[in-house]
Design a protein around this motif. Structure first.
Motif, PDB file in Angstrom:
ATOM      1  N   SER A 183       3.391  -5.065   6.042  1.00 15.81           N
ATOM      2  CA  SER A 183       3.556  -3.701   5.401  1.00 15.81           C
ATOM      3  C   SER A 183       2.377  -3.627   4.275  1.00 15.81           C
ATOM      4  O   SER A 183       2.095  -4.649   3.440  1.00 15.81           O
ATOM      5  N   GLY A 184       1.641  -2.494   4.416  1.00 16.93           N
ATOM      6  CA  GLY A 184       0.849  -2.094   3.395  1.00 16.93           C
ATOM      7  C   GLY A 184      -0.502  -2.960   3.485  1.00 16.93           C
ATOM      8  O   GLY A 184      -1.366  -2.909   2.542  1.00 16.93           O
ATOM      9  N   LYS A 188      -3.372  -1.055   7.964  1.00 19.03           N
ATOM     10  CA  LYS A 188      -3.315  -0.761   9.332  1.00 19.03           C
ATOM     11  C   LYS A 188      -3.459   0.736   9.686  1.00 19.03           C
ATOM     12  O   LYS A 188      -4.264   1.421  10.249  1.00 19.03           O
ATOM     13  N   SER A 189      -2.382   1.549   8.878  1.00 19.76           N
ATOM     14  CA  SER A 189      -2.393   2.880   9.135  1.00 19.76           C
ATOM     15  C   SER A 189      -3.838   3.633   8.675  1.00 19.76           C
ATOM     16  O   SER A 189      -4.358   4.428   9.113  1.00 19.76           O
ATOM     17  N   THR A 190      -4.270   3.047   7.501  1.00 21.67           N
ATOM     18  CA  THR A 190      -5.487   3.646   6.970  1.00 21.67           C
ATOM     19  C   THR A 190      -6.486   3.532   7.766  1.00 21.67           C
ATOM     20  O   THR A 190      -7.178   4.590   8.024  1.00 21.67           O
ATOM     21  N   GLN A 220       3.232   7.403  12.456  1.00 25.51           N
ATOM     22  CA  GLN A 220       4.310   6.654  12.235  1.00 25.51           C
ATOM     23  C   GLN A 220       5.560   7.365  11.898  1.00 25.51           C
ATOM     24  O   GLN A 220       6.748   7.056  12.045  1.00 25.51           O
TER      25      GLN A 220
HETATM   26  N1  LIG Z   1      -3.613   8.551   0.047  1.00 31.45           N
HETATM   27  C1  LIG Z   1      -3.571   7.258  -0.491  1.00 31.45           C
HETATM   28  N2  LIG Z   1      -3.877   7.220  -1.939  1.00 31.45           N
HETATM   29  C2  LIG Z   1      -3.563   5.913  -2.268  1.00 31.45           C
HETATM   30  N3  LIG Z   1      -3.394   4.652  -1.923  1.00 31.45           N
HETATM   31  C3  LIG Z   1      -3.072   4.691  -0.549  1.00 31.45           C
HETATM   32  C4  LIG Z   1      -3.079   6.051   0.281  1.00 31.45           C
HETATM   33  N4  LIG Z   1      -2.716   5.812   1.403  1.00 31.45           N
HETATM   34  C5  LIG Z   1      -2.562   4.543   1.578  1.00 31.45           C
HETATM   35  N5  LIG Z   1      -2.600   3.752   0.107  1.00 31.45           N
HETATM   36  C6  LIG Z   1      -2.524   2.354  -0.047  1.00 31.45           C
HETATM   37  O1  LIG Z   1      -3.245   1.705   1.159  1.00 31.45           O
HETATM   38  C7  LIG Z   1      -2.389   0.519   1.343  1.00 31.45           C
HETATM   39  C8  LIG Z   1      -2.474   0.343   2.834  1.00 31.45           C
HETATM   40  O2  LIG Z   1      -1.666   1.496   3.530  1.00 31.45           O
HETATM   41  P1  LIG Z   1      -1.468   1.491   4.905  1.00 31.45           P
HETATM   42  O3  LIG Z   1      -0.616   3.118   5.255  1.00 31.45           O
HETATM   43  O4  LIG Z   1      -2.651   1.741   5.603  1.00 31.45           O
HETATM   44  O5  LIG Z   1      -0.480   0.284   5.072  1.00 31.45           O
HETATM   45  P2  LIG Z   1       0.139  -0.050   6.500  1.00 31.45           P
HETATM   46  O6  LIG Z   1      -0.416  -1.312   7.076  1.00 31.45           O
HETATM   47  O7  LIG Z   1       0.092   1.209   7.661  1.00 31.45           O
HETATM   48  O8  LIG Z   1       1.503  -0.571   6.172  1.00 31.45           O
HETATM   49  P3  LIG Z   1       3.076  -0.225   7.156  1.00 31.45           P
HETATM   50  O9  LIG Z   1       3.123  -1.384   8.213  1.00 31.45           O
HETATM   51  O10 LIG Z   1       3.942  -0.165   6.004  1.00 31.45           O
HETATM   52  O11 LIG Z   1       2.989   1.262   7.735  1.00 31.45           O
HETATM   53  C9  LIG Z   1      -1.027   0.837   0.669  1.00 31.45           C
HETATM   54  O12 LIG Z   1      -1.206  -0.380  -0.120  1.00 31.45           O
HETATM   55  C10 LIG Z   1      -1.169   2.090   0.343  1.00 31.45           C
HETATM   56  O13 LIG Z   1      -0.120   2.107  -1.129  1.00 31.45           O
END
Ligand SMILES: Nc1ncnc2c1ncn2[C@@H]1O[C@H](COP(=O)(O)OP(=O)(O)OP(=O)(O)O)[C@@H](O)[C@H]1O
Ligand SMILES: [Mg+2]
Lengths: 277, 382
Positions: free
Chosen positions: B57-58, B61-63, B101
């Motif tokens: 998590s975090g 990936k989503s970014t 998601q």
């Molecule tokens: N718009 C934003 N502004 C500031 N920080 C952000 C923003 N979007 C994401 N983050 C940060 O970037 C990091 C990665 O976020 P992301 O959503 O890509 O995680 P993830 O790998 O998809 O996690 P999960 O499995 O929980 O969905 C996180 O620490 C999040 O807090």
């Protein structure tokens, strides 16, 4: 059920009495035969008959309604635009100033808004010959009620899931289309309550209207206010009774409809989970 | 650099050096203020692949997915889809669809309208449109819910609507953010299968985000393991599982026992590692040159350890300890062995012989040896 103590029951009754005795006594005196508002002269429908024969009342009511509908509509459109700008654009030149301007009518004393608008309209009047009247009242009402709409829309947008709009864009819709397909339908309840709030604010405004009206543009609140200064007449009681009845019925119907919608939603949800089993 | 796993050979497209990647992510970094969510990621995905982004998590990936879809702009680096630079191209003009998601269903539209939404921009007749929607509703088995609104659906049903909606336009690239998270095991397996089927049928390229390693292993042609915005390793499920490059990857995918030590000698493709923890020496193959004395870890998966009560011959990789835990799962048993140093080692023992009570390979408090073949161990550098 827990039993209420005598003290609580007494307090409750006093509370209700405080709210409802003035309204009930007003309704009671609207059937007064005597022409003096506070001296009971027997039951009669005379005040109502006299009220229905007073054209000025109906003119004023018509004007009030017209101003309220027009100003609420414009306030909703402009307020929505302002609310969106504030909710969606976190940084643009002059944002703080804009935000302050939009919300200032909420905190500014009405007299001050009234005076400043009066001065503005007088100035415009000199320059263009615009007479003060229904138009200036409508503009003034739009000015202050759009602030309320802007605040409602802004807070609704702040709590809205942006990914829904992103999904629409992802599926090929341009931003303008996303607005009409997704954003506006989703925030529609906020727009409706914004419109209703603007409508009621306009309908019962006295102070700002006083500053911005002109000859021949007497709204209903101004008319009632004017009449009441000459002593409360039974006709005014009758008019107030009619208004209270209309509003009360409206609120009751809205309540029933909302209750039904809620029931339907709960039923649907249960069904969904049952079907998922 | 992406690790394309192994030497070039004819076979999978990602091993063909001349092949043109469909998606090319080149040195992409995304910062939110001073926080780096995605850190210098370089990745190539080929047409028809089902590529999985795996990570906790975090980890960003989503970014990364949102940058592909066009909702975030890379702070650095560039993204090419089908050879075209995506910089400045808005989401609605990209040949990409995404399943969010959070599902992001339109709350005021029915299931049918939700699924058909993307088709209104498509140049097709009303009948074709209706057909496509009907086919998708059947695909995700939501026939009886077609006229429901999202709030009248359960979590799993909503997820299926989101999937169908993302598939509707038959994009060249489909991005799926945790597509199966809310489904129960059976439906999940079924949908995984469906996903692979759909992919076979329409030949679109999938990038799937998941934090479930099993899902990634089942679905994907290749996996990229992410950690703190960085891609740690890219490879096929087998490569990632059998040949993890780092401790992080080895730990993240399945469970693994690690014995830390120092390189003692190195010859003929094998290194000997002295492991102070067990006071033994272990021999493992390696493909890199490691100087004597460098810190390494010998990693062995629990199912690759053999458990015996007899002391092994000299020169065999072995550790010894006592059984402290024994879980019997029918087809296999999980043992936990405590070494003299106090460290715990996990062993999976396949119950290939039918054993009566008291006839197990080992029981609690038994002193046992664990042996493993050099070729089944992995050498992990720091
Ligand atoms: N718009 C934003 N502004 C500031 N920080 C952000 C923003 N979007 C994401 N983050 C940060 O970037 C990091 C990665 O976020 P992301 O959503 O890509 O995680 P993830 O790998 O998809 O996690 P999960 O499995 O929980 O969905 C996180 O620490 C999040 O807090
Ligand atoms: Mg995510």
């Amino acid at each position: 059920m827990k039993r209420l103590s005598t003290f609580l029951v007494v307090m409750l009754c006093l509370g209700y009495a405080f709210f409802y005795i003035p309204i009930l006594s007003m309704m009671f005196f609207s059937f007064n035969k005597s022409k003096l508002a506070t001296v009971w002269g027997g039951f009669s429908f005379d005040p109502y008959v006299r009220l229905f024969k007073t054209n000025a009342v109906w003119d004023a009511a018509g004007l009030s309604l017209m101003i309220a509908v027009i100003s609420a509509t414009f306030a909703t459109i402009l307020g929505t635009m302002a609310g969106m700008a504030l909710a969606r654009f976190k940084r643009f030149p002059g944002r703080t100033a804009f935000s302050g301007l939009v919300t200032s009518p909420l905190i500014m004393p009405e007299v001050i808004t009234g005076i400043s608008l009066a001065l503005l309209f007088i100035g415009i009047g000199y320059a263009t010959g615009l007479m003060r009247g229904a138009t200036t009242i409508t503009i003034a009402h739009i000015t202050f009620s759009m602030s309320y709409v802007a605040v409602i829309v802004q807070s609704r947008l702040a709590s809205m899931d942006r990914s829904v709009e992103e999904a629409a864009m992802d599926l090929g819709s341009k931003p303008a289309q996303v607005l009409f397909d997704v954003t506006l339908p989703i925030i529609a309840p906020a727009l409706v309550s914004g419109w209703l709030l603007a409508f009621t604010l306009s309908l019962d405004d006295v102070v700002i209207t006083t500053f911005t009206n002109g000859p021949g543009s007497t709204t209903l609140p101004l008319y009632i206010f004017g009449q009441a200064r000459l002593g409360v007449k039974p006709e005014m009681n009758a008019l107030a009774t009619i208004i209270v009845t209309l509003v009360g019925t409206g609120v009751a119907i809205a309540g029933i409809l909302m209750h039904r919608a809620e029931q339907k939603r709960l039923r649907d949800e249960r069904q969904a989970y049952a079907a998922n089993k | 650099m992406p690790d394309d796993g192994g030497k070039p050979q004819s076979g999978p497209i990602w091993l063909d050096a001349a092949a043109k990647p469909f998606i090319s992510i080149e040195g992409v970094t995304k910062r939110f203020g001073s926080f780096t969510a995605v850190d210098n990621v370089t990745l190539k995905v080929f047409k028809g692949e089902l590529f999985a982004l795996l990570g906790g998590s975090g980890c960003g990936k989503s970014t990364l997915l949102r940058m592909l879809a066009g909702f975030e702009t890379p702070t650095e680096g560039k993204i090419l889809i089908d050879g075209q630079d995506m910089a400045g191209i808005p989401p609605y003009e990209r040949p990409v669809n995404m399943m969010f998601q959070s599902y992001a269903l339109f709350p005021h539209m029915t299931v049918e309208k939700n699924i058909g939404y993307g088709l209104k921009h498509e140049n097709m007749s009303d009948a074709e449109r209706a057909d496509r929607v009907k086919m998708l509703i059947d695909l995700v088995q939501l026939g009886q819910f077609a006229q429901r609104k999202p709030h009248q659906l359960s979590g799993g049903q909503r997820q299926r609507v989101a999937l169908a909606r993302a598939l509707a336009k038959q994009p060249k690239l489909l991005l799926l953010d945790e597509p199966l998270g809310a489904l129960d095991k059976k439906l999940r397996e079924q949908t995984q299968f469906e996903l692979m089927n759909i992919q076979d049928k329409v030949g679109i390229t999938f990038i799937v985000v998941t934090h479930d390693q099993e899902e990634a292993m089942t679905l994907a042609t290749r996996i990229a393991v992410m950690d703190k915005g960085v891609i740690r390793q890219t490879g096929t499920p087998t490569e990632i599982y059998e040949y993890p490059r780092t401790k992080f990857v080895a730990d993240f995918i399945g469970s693994i026992n690690q014995f830390e030590g120092e390189v003692k000698s190195s010859k003929k493709g094998f290194v000997t590692v002295s492991v102070p923890l067990t006071n033994t020496e272990m021999t493992v193959p390696h493909d890199r040159d490691l100087p004597e004395g460098s810190k390494v870890a010998v990693a062995v998966r629990p199912e690759k350890l053999t458990i015996t009560r007899k002391a092994p011959a000299k020169g065999v990789n072995a550790v010894t300890g006592t059984v402290v835990d024994l879980g019997y799962f029918g087809k296999d048993s999980l043992y936990r062995i405590k070494l003299a140093s106090g460290a715990l080692v996990r062993v999976n023992h396949v119950n290939s012989k039918r054993a009566g009570e008291g006839e197990r390979v080992a029981v609690w408090e038994d002193k046992v040896w664990l042996t493993f073949d050099p070729s089944s161990a992995i050498l992990l550098a720091e």
